[in-house]
Design an enzyme around this catalytic site. Structure first.
Site, PDB file in Angstrom:
ATOM      1  N   HIS A 160     -65.882  29.208  33.875  1.00 33.09           N
ATOM      2  CA  HIS A 160     -67.154  28.742  33.544  1.00 33.09           C
ATOM      3  C   HIS A 160     -67.394  30.366  32.890  1.00 33.09           C
ATOM      4  O   HIS A 160     -68.617  30.753  32.617  1.00 33.09           O
ATOM      5  CB  HIS A 160     -67.420  28.550  34.785  1.00 33.09           C
ATOM      6  CG  HIS A 160     -67.004  27.245  34.773  1.00 33.09           C
ATOM      7  ND1 HIS A 160     -67.880  25.877  34.747  1.00 33.09           N
ATOM      8  CD2 HIS A 160     -66.474  26.474  36.201  1.00 33.09           C
ATOM      9  CE1 HIS A 160     -67.248  25.352  35.106  1.00 33.09           C
ATOM     10  NE2 HIS A 160     -67.061  24.831  36.002  1.00 33.09           N
TER      11      HIS A 160
ATOM     12  N   GLN B 186     -70.654  33.992  40.370  1.00 34.59           N
ATOM     13  CA  GLN B 186     -69.244  33.256  40.914  1.00 34.59           C
ATOM     14  C   GLN B 186     -68.945  34.389  41.907  1.00 34.59           C
ATOM     15  O   GLN B 186     -68.490  33.903  42.788  1.00 34.59           O
ATOM     16  CB  GLN B 186     -68.273  33.322  40.226  1.00 34.59           C
ATOM     17  CG  GLN B 186     -66.660  33.270  39.316  1.00 34.59           C
ATOM     18  CD  GLN B 186     -66.932  31.762  39.596  1.00 34.59           C
ATOM     19  OE1 GLN B 186     -67.753  31.077  39.259  1.00 34.59           O
ATOM     20  NE2 GLN B 186     -66.259  30.947  39.886  1.00 34.59           N
TER      21      GLN B 186
ATOM     22  N   ASP C  85     -67.944  21.380  33.934  1.00 30.54           N
ATOM     23  CA  ASP C  85     -67.234  19.965  34.877  1.00 30.54           C
ATOM     24  C   ASP C  85     -68.590  19.265  34.335  1.00 30.54           C
ATOM     25  O   ASP C  85     -70.117  19.240  34.135  1.00 30.54           O
ATOM     26  CB  ASP C  85     -68.041  20.935  35.903  1.00 30.54           C
ATOM     27  CG  ASP C  85     -67.427  21.982  36.658  1.00 30.54           C
ATOM     28  OD1 ASP C  85     -65.745  21.970  35.950  1.00 30.54           O
ATOM     29  OD2 ASP C  85     -68.249  23.050  37.444  1.00 30.54           O
TER      30      ASP C  85
ATOM     31  N   GLU D  85     -58.906  18.702  40.241  1.00 36.52           N
ATOM     32  CA  GLU D  85     -60.392  19.310  39.291  1.00 36.52           C
ATOM     33  C   GLU D  85     -60.436  18.539  38.070  1.00 36.52           C
ATOM     34  O   GLU D  85     -60.288  18.662  37.139  1.00 36.52           O
ATOM     35  CB  GLU D  85     -61.170  20.350  39.366  1.00 36.52           C
ATOM     36  CG  GLU D  85     -61.474  21.436  40.132  1.00 36.52           C
ATOM     37  CD  GLU D  85     -61.425  23.046  40.013  1.00 36.52           C
ATOM     38  OE1 GLU D  85     -62.410  22.562  38.727  1.00 36.52           O
ATOM     39  OE2 GLU D  85     -62.026  23.673  40.877  1.00 36.52           O
TER      40      GLU D  85
ATOM     41  N   HIS E 245     -63.351  19.161  35.762  1.00 30.44           N
ATOM     42  CA  HIS E 245     -63.650  20.668  34.774  1.00 30.44           C
ATOM     43  C   HIS E 245     -62.761  20.439  33.648  1.00 30.44           C
ATOM     44  O   HIS E 245     -61.753  20.181  33.522  1.00 30.44           O
ATOM     45  CB  HIS E 245     -63.243  21.180  35.594  1.00 30.44           C
ATOM     46  CG  HIS E 245     -62.501  23.055  35.090  1.00 30.44           C
ATOM     47  ND1 HIS E 245     -63.154  24.172  35.542  1.00 30.44           N
ATOM     48  CD2 HIS E 245     -61.671  23.328  34.376  1.00 30.44           C
ATOM     49  CE1 HIS E 245     -63.464  25.118  34.471  1.00 30.44           C
ATOM     50  NE2 HIS E 245     -61.731  24.786  34.071  1.00 30.44           N
TER      51      HIS E 245
END
Length: 293
Positions: free
Chosen positions: A214, A177, A221, A264, A267
Site C-alpha cells: 500500500h 502505516q 484492498d 488476505e 488484497h
C-alpha cells in the site's frame, strides 16, 4: 734589400693563410658539434613522441566505463550491501539477503521493472518515497498512476460481468502505516507479548511502514478487509480473471509460511500480466517467483 722584403712578405702571407685555415677549421668543428646536438635533440623529441603515442594507445585499451562498472559490480558482489535494485529476471530481483524487522534492507526501485518490486518485513522502500498518485474508479482511493489504469480496466471488465470490484483501501502513506503498525504492536503487548515478539506478530497482519505494498501504491484492498470476501462473486471473478489484467492474490491461505502474512483474500497486487499469469499457473507467490523466499 728587395729580396729580404719579398721574403718577409711571403712569410707574412703564409702566416695569414695558416691563420685563416685554422680559423675555418675551428668554425667547421663548432658548426659540426652544434648540428650533432640539434640532430640528437630531434631524435630525443621523436622518441618522446613515440612514447606518448604508445601511452595513448595503452590508455585507449583500458576498460571502458561500462567494463569498469562490470568489474566494480563483480567486486561488490562479494560484499554485503544495504540497498538492492530489482532486475529483469526472476532469480536476480533480490540481489542481497533480506534484512529483519528491526534492520530491514532498503531498496531502490528499478523503473524498468517497477511492477516486480518486492516489499515485505525484510525489504523496505525509503521513508521519503512518493508515488505518482491518481484516484481510481470515481472513488476516494488512490493508486500509483501506472497501476491505476490497469485496475480501472479490470474494474470495467468485472462490471460488465455484473460484479463490482469496489476500491476499499489503496495507497497509504508512511505515517499512516507507521501509526497502524504501532497500534497493533501495542495491542499485542497488552496481551503479554514482549515488544520484539509483538513487533513480529503485528507484522503478520499490518506490515511495518515502508514494507507494505500500500505504501508503494501497487495494491488495492477490494470491497472489504474481511475474510468472508472469499465467499463473494467478486473474489471468484478475481481468482478467474485478475491475472489477465496483471493482478495477483498477494497473500494466499496456503503460503503464509513464505509471505509471513496472514491470509488476505481482499488484497490484490499488480505485477504485470506476464508475471501474474506465470504465478497463477505455477501457484507461486511473489517471493517464490523472484527467488527470494
Amino acid at each position: 734589400m728587395n729580396l729580404t722584403k719579398d721574403k718577409n712578405a711571403r712569410n707574412f702571407l703564409f702566416l695569414m693563410l695558416s691563420l685563416v685555415v685554422v680559423f675555418v677549421s675551428v668554425v667547421c668543428i663548432v658548426i659540426n658539434n652544434r648540428n650533432n646536438k640539434i640532430i640528437s635533440g630531434a631524435t630525443i623529441g621523436e622518441t618522446d613522441k613515440v612514447q606518448e603515442e604508445n601511452i595513448t594507445e595503452e590508455v585507449t585499451e583500458l576498460p571502458s566505463k561500462n567494463q569498469s562498472e562490470n568489474v566494480t559490480e563483480k567486486k561488490e558482489d562479494k560484499k554485503p550491501e544495504t540497498t538492492i535494485t530489482p532486475e529483469t529476471t526472476k532469480q536476480q530481483v533480490t540481489a542481497v539477503a533480506a534484512g529483519t524487522i528491526e534492520n530491514p534492507t532498503l531498496i531502490t526501485i528499478d523503473e524498468k521493472n517497477w511492477h516486480l518490486t518486492l516489499v515485505n518485513s525484510g525489504y523496505r522502500i525509503p521513508e521519503d518515497y512518493k508515488p505518482d498518485l491518481v484516484y481510481v474508479c470515481g472513488s476516494s482511493e488512490t493508486l500509483d498512476k501506472k497501476v491505476a489504469e490497469h485496475y480501472e480496466k479490470m474494474f470495467d471488465a468485472a462490471s460488465k460481468d455484473g460484479v463490482y470490484l469496489t476500491p476499499c483501501s489503496g495507497y497509504r502513506d508512511y505515517e499512516l502505516q507507521k501509526r497502524n503498525y504501532n497500534n497493533k504492536i501495542s495491542y499485542y503487548e497488552s496481551l503479554g507479548y514482549s515488544n520484539k515478539d509483538a513487533a513480529v506478530k503485528a507484522a503478520t497482519i499490518i506490515m511495518p511502514p515502508g514494507s507494505s505494498e500500500h505504501n508503494l501504491g501497487y495494491a488495492m484492498d477490494i470491497v472489504c478487509v474481511d475474510e468472508w470476501f472469499e465467499d463473494t462473486d467478486e473474489f471468484q471473478w478475481l481468482m478467474t480473471n485478475a491475472a489477465d489484467y496483471g493482478f495477483i492474490l498477494r497473500y494466499p491461505k496456503d503460503k503464509q509460511d513464505i509471505t509471513k502474512v496472514t491470509y488476505e483474500p481482499w488484497h490484490w497486487r499488480y505485477v504485470g500480466v506476464e508475471a501474474a499469469k506465470e504465478m497463477k499457473a505455477s501457484g507461486q507467490v511473489l517471493e517464490e517467483y523472484l527467488g527470494a523466499n
